[in-house]
Design a protein around this motif. Structure first.
Motif, PDB file in Angstrom:
ATOM      1  N   LEU A  68       0.330  -1.265  -0.032  1.00  0.00           N
ATOM      2  CA  LEU A  68       0.341   0.556  -0.012  1.00  0.00           C
ATOM      3  C   LEU A  68       0.827   1.475  -0.010  1.00  0.00           C
ATOM      4  CD1 LEU A  68      -2.556  -1.308   2.499  1.00  0.00           C
ATOM      5  CD2 LEU A  68      -2.609  -1.439   0.176  1.00  0.00           C
ATOM      6  N   SER A  69       2.276   0.916   0.837  1.00  0.00           N
ATOM      7  CA  SER A  69       2.645   2.660   0.699  1.00  0.00           C
ATOM      8  C   SER A  69       4.256   2.055   1.332  1.00  0.00           C
ATOM      9  CB  SER A  69       2.363   3.459   1.876  1.00  0.00           C
ATOM     10  OG  SER A  69       1.619   2.715   3.254  1.00  0.00           O
ATOM     11  N   VAL A  70       5.135   3.251   1.219  1.00  0.00           N
ATOM     12  CA  VAL A  70       6.855   2.616   1.678  1.00  0.00           C
ATOM     13  C   VAL A  70       6.833   4.313   2.053  1.00  0.00           C
ATOM     14  CG1 VAL A  70       8.702   1.753   1.041  1.00  0.00           C
ATOM     15  CG2 VAL A  70       7.321   0.660  -0.004  1.00  0.00           C
ATOM     16  N   LYS A  71       7.736   4.167   2.895  1.00  0.00           N
ATOM     17  CA  LYS A  71       8.281   5.260   3.403  1.00  0.00           C
ATOM     18  C   LYS A  71       9.529   5.928   4.221  1.00  0.00           C
ATOM     19  CE  LYS A  71       6.826   9.144   6.687  1.00  0.00           C
ATOM     20  NZ  LYS A  71       5.665   9.530   7.592  1.00  0.00           N
ATOM     21  N   ILE A  72      10.030   6.455   3.173  1.00  0.00           N
ATOM     22  CA  ILE A  72      11.630   6.419   4.010  1.00  0.00           C
ATOM     23  C   ILE A  72      11.442   7.339   5.041  1.00  0.00           C
ATOM     24  CG2 ILE A  72      13.890   7.207   3.499  1.00  0.00           C
ATOM     25  CD1 ILE A  72      13.523   7.672   0.440  1.00  0.00           C
ATOM     26  N   VAL A  73      11.683   7.074   6.349  1.00  0.00           N
ATOM     27  CA  VAL A  73      11.880   7.157   7.883  1.00  0.00           C
ATOM     28  C   VAL A  73      13.048   7.916   7.934  1.00  0.00           C
ATOM     29  CG1 VAL A  73       9.864   5.980   8.509  1.00  0.00           C
ATOM     30  CG2 VAL A  73      11.611   5.195   8.502  1.00  0.00           C
ATOM     31  N   GLU A  74      13.828   7.385   7.361  1.00  0.00           N
ATOM     32  CA  GLU A  74      15.539   7.727   7.995  1.00  0.00           C
ATOM     33  C   GLU A  74      16.739   7.591   6.924  1.00  0.00           C
ATOM     34  OE1 GLU A  74      19.057   7.254  11.539  1.00  0.00           O
ATOM     35  OE2 GLU A  74      16.908   6.200  11.148  1.00  0.00           O
ATOM     36  N   GLU A  75      17.202   8.756   6.288  1.00  0.00           N
ATOM     37  CA  GLU A  75      18.602   8.048   5.158  1.00  0.00           C
ATOM     38  C   GLU A  75      19.523   9.578   5.883  1.00  0.00           C
ATOM     39  OE1 GLU A  75      18.561   9.101   0.526  1.00  0.00           O
ATOM     40  OE2 GLU A  75      16.563   9.276   1.264  1.00  0.00           O
ATOM     41  N   LYS A  76      20.770   8.524   5.689  1.00  0.00           N
ATOM     42  CA  LYS A  76      21.751   9.369   6.345  1.00  0.00           C
ATOM     43  C   LYS A  76      22.937   8.388   5.408  1.00  0.00           C
ATOM     44  CE  LYS A  76      22.201   7.027  10.859  1.00  0.00           C
ATOM     45  NZ  LYS A  76      22.938   7.465  11.859  1.00  0.00           N
ATOM     46  N   ARG A  77      24.315   9.021   5.840  1.00  0.00           N
ATOM     47  CA  ARG A  77      25.434   9.295   5.191  1.00  0.00           C
ATOM     48  C   ARG A  77      25.966   8.197   6.906  1.00  0.00           C
ATOM     49  NH1 ARG A  77      27.583   9.096   0.588  1.00  0.00           N
ATOM     50  NH2 ARG A  77      26.748  11.200  -0.857  1.00  0.00           N
ATOM     51  N   VAL A  78      26.633   6.923   6.510  1.00  0.00           N
ATOM     52  CA  VAL A  78      27.361   6.577   7.599  1.00  0.00           C
ATOM     53  C   VAL A  78      28.002   7.449   8.748  1.00  0.00           C
ATOM     54  CG1 VAL A  78      28.747   4.669   9.098  1.00  0.00           C
ATOM     55  CG2 VAL A  78      26.867   3.821   7.250  1.00  0.00           C
ATOM     56  N   PRO A  79      28.396   7.420   9.609  1.00  0.00           N
ATOM     57  CA  PRO A  79      29.488   9.212  10.201  1.00  0.00           C
ATOM     58  C   PRO A  79      30.861   9.226   9.792  1.00  0.00           C
ATOM     59  CG  PRO A  79      28.247   7.141  11.916  1.00  0.00           C
ATOM     60  CD  PRO A  79      28.371   6.741  10.653  1.00  0.00           C
ATOM     61  N   ASP A  80      31.328   7.578   9.308  1.00  0.00           N
ATOM     62  CA  ASP A  80      33.244   8.255   8.310  1.00  0.00           C
ATOM     63  C   ASP A  80      31.845   8.031   6.936  1.00  0.00           C
ATOM     64  OD1 ASP A  80      35.105   7.411   7.327  1.00  0.00           O
ATOM     65  OD2 ASP A  80      35.255   5.915   7.832  1.00  0.00           O
ATOM     66  N   VAL A  81      31.808   9.611   6.523  1.00  0.00           N
ATOM     67  CA  VAL A  81      31.502  10.337   5.610  1.00  0.00           C
ATOM     68  C   VAL A  81      32.695   9.515   4.205  1.00  0.00           C
ATOM     69  CG1 VAL A  81      31.295  12.523   3.949  1.00  0.00           C
ATOM     70  CG2 VAL A  81      30.647  12.010   6.616  1.00  0.00           C
ATOM     71  N   SER A  82      34.039   9.259   4.987  1.00  0.00           N
ATOM     72  CA  SER A  82      34.863   8.662   3.983  1.00  0.00           C
ATOM     73  C   SER A  82      34.545   7.459   3.014  1.00  0.00           C
ATOM     74  CB  SER A  82      36.058   8.604   4.591  1.00  0.00           C
ATOM     75  OG  SER A  82      36.290   7.747   5.044  1.00  0.00           O
ATOM     76  N   THR A  83      33.328   6.285   3.540  1.00  0.00           N
ATOM     77  CA  THR A  83      33.406   5.235   2.760  1.00  0.00           C
ATOM     78  C   THR A  83      31.956   5.774   2.261  1.00  0.00           C
ATOM     79  OG1 THR A  83      32.146   5.337   4.684  1.00  0.00           O
ATOM     80  CG2 THR A  83      33.837   4.046   4.729  1.00  0.00           C
ATOM     81  N   GLY A  84      31.451   6.992   2.208  1.00  0.00           N
ATOM     82  CA  GLY A  84      30.472   7.194   1.220  1.00  0.00           C
ATOM     83  C   GLY A  84      28.903   6.202   1.481  1.00  0.00           C
ATOM     84  N   ILE A  85      29.293   5.704   2.343  1.00  0.00           N
ATOM     85  CA  ILE A  85      28.036   4.892   2.768  1.00  0.00           C
ATOM     86  C   ILE A  85      26.919   5.540   2.873  1.00  0.00           C
ATOM     87  CG2 ILE A  85      27.361   3.092   3.876  1.00  0.00           C
ATOM     88  CD1 ILE A  85      29.773   1.797   4.859  1.00  0.00           C
ATOM     89  N   ILE A  86      25.699   5.002   2.052  1.00  0.00           N
ATOM     90  CA  ILE A  86      24.356   5.431   2.197  1.00  0.00           C
ATOM     91  C   ILE A  86      23.508   4.597   3.414  1.00  0.00           C
ATOM     92  CG2 ILE A  86      22.340   7.076   1.312  1.00  0.00           C
ATOM     93  CD1 ILE A  86      24.181   7.598  -1.253  1.00  0.00           C
ATOM     94  N   TYR A  87      23.061   5.717   4.021  1.00  0.00           N
ATOM     95  CA  TYR A  87      22.095   4.221   4.943  1.00  0.00           C
ATOM     96  C   TYR A  87      20.167   4.905   4.775  1.00  0.00           C
ATOM     97  CZ  TYR A  87      19.761   2.304   9.554  1.00  0.00           C
ATOM     98  OH  TYR A  87      18.185   1.847  10.270  1.00  0.00           O
TER      99      TYR A  87
END
Length: 137
Positions: A35-54
């Motif tokens: 029925l729906s999908v909602k993003i409740v959190e989106e951020k870069r992992v604390p170590d910005v150098s890795t570029g990981i998106i959570y």
């Protein structure tokens, strides 16, 4: 009792297209149960150098347990837990977390059901990464 299923699938598409398709897959007109999908959190992992998106998303899905199974399960629930209304809810919620690592060209996903957690659990884990078996990478 637990059931584990391992599936290995090589998609014949570039990594970016597979990840993009996964992140846009729901809701869609072909699967009316989501029925729906909602993003409740989106951020870069604390170590910005890795570029990981959570990302954390909550999906609301129609309760598709067949009526006959609901009746059987309701009887069992009454016998063991004394609650009968748990299966009669119209929708269930799922939580999905994903970690996209553009440097390593991989994405890990972990999903679990938020509904009925006191009675049963469901979880799914997936990893997408480039494969030497894929001619398009």
């Amino acid at each position: 009792m637990g059931v584990t299923v391992d599936v290995h699938q090589v998609y014949k598409y570039p990594f970016e297209q597979v990840v993009s398709s996964f992140l846009r897959k729901y809701p869609n007109p072909m699967d009316k149960n989501v029925l729906s999908v909602k993003i409740v959190e989106e951020k870069r992992v604390p170590d910005v150098s890795t570029g990981i998106i959570y990302r954390k998303r909550i999906a609301v899905c129609q309760n598709v347990i067949p009526e006959i199974l609901r009746k059987i399960l309701s009887i069992l629930v009454v016998l063991y837990w004394k609650k009968v209304s748990i299966l009669k809810i119209p929708s269930i919620q799922l939580e999905e977390e994903s970690w996209l690592n553009p440097q390593e060209r991989s994405m890990a996903i972990r999903s679990h059901c938020l509904t009925w957690t006191q009675y049963a659990s469901m979880k799914e884990e997936s990893v997408f990464r480039e494969s030497v078996e894929n001619p398009n990478w």
